[in-house]
Motif scaffolding. Structure first.
Motif, PDB file in Angstrom:
ATOM      1  N   PRO A 154       2.308  10.419  -9.673  1.00  0.00           N
ATOM      2  CA  PRO A 154       2.766   9.281  -8.865  1.00  0.00           C
ATOM      3  C   PRO A 154       1.686   8.714  -7.932  1.00  0.00           C
ATOM      4  N   GLU A 155       0.738   9.546  -7.517  1.00  0.00           N
ATOM      5  CA  GLU A 155      -0.336   9.057  -6.644  1.00  0.00           C
ATOM      6  C   GLU A 155      -1.211   8.033  -7.372  1.00  0.00           C
ATOM      7  N   THR A 168       0.510   4.602  -7.268  1.00  0.00           N
ATOM      8  CA  THR A 168       0.349   3.993  -5.940  1.00  0.00           C
ATOM      9  C   THR A 168      -1.050   3.428  -5.776  1.00  0.00           C
ATOM     10  N   GLU A 190      -1.452   0.266  -7.999  1.00  0.00           N
ATOM     11  CA  GLU A 190      -0.745  -0.861  -7.386  1.00  0.00           C
ATOM     12  C   GLU A 190      -1.552  -1.441  -6.227  1.00  0.00           C
ATOM     13  N   THR A 191      -2.124  -0.577  -5.432  1.00  0.00           N
ATOM     14  CA  THR A 191      -2.932  -1.023  -4.295  1.00  0.00           C
ATOM     15  C   THR A 191      -4.178  -1.777  -4.765  1.00  0.00           C
ATOM     16  N   GLN A 237      -3.098  -5.231  -6.229  1.00  0.00           N
ATOM     17  CA  GLN A 237      -2.304  -6.114  -5.365  1.00  0.00           C
ATOM     18  C   GLN A 237      -3.060  -7.387  -4.997  1.00  0.00           C
ATOM     19  N   TYR A 275       4.388  -7.573 -10.384  1.00  0.00           N
ATOM     20  CA  TYR A 275       4.537  -6.111 -10.406  1.00  0.00           C
ATOM     21  C   TYR A 275       5.192  -5.649 -11.709  1.00  0.00           C
TER      22      TYR A 275
END
Length: 113
Positions: A20-21, A24, A27-28, A31, A60
């Protein structure tokens, strides 16, 4: 402390391994690209009444689609996501720029005084 850099392709691999990291972090990293394309295309298509939040939500969704359908032996993830993002945003802008969508945006609510 040294900063470790991880490629987008490696992040996609880690996401597929249920880290999951990595999601994240990806996504960052993406973005800024997503916000840039949403604002640029929305400015070019002012008649479309979708707001920035709707288009960013679609961006997204496109990122998650790109993660699922990415094939690393064909192209780099960044290029693949770029093509998908532009395609999906343009499709939404064309779809919601139809005259029958504009009628709903100018409709009067009977609930309001």
């Amino acid at each position: 402390m040294e900063e470790v850099t991880v490629s987008h392709d490696e992040l996609v691999f880690l996401i597929r391994q249920r880290q999951p990291e990595a999601l994240t972090l990806l996504e960052t990293l993406m973005q800024t690209k997503m916000i840039h394309y949403v604002r640029r295309l929305r400015a070019a298509h002012r008649k479309c009444l979708l707001d920035e939040h709707d288009l960013l939500s679609l961006a997204y969704q496109t990122l998650y689609l790109a993660i699922d359908s990415y094939q690393p032996d064909k192209v780099h993830f960044d290029a693949y996501f770029h093509v998908l993002l532009e395609r999906e945003l343009m499709h939404a802008l064309r779809k919601f720029n139809q005259p029958h969508h504009h009628l709903l945006d100018y409709a009067v609510s009977l609930d309001e005084p």
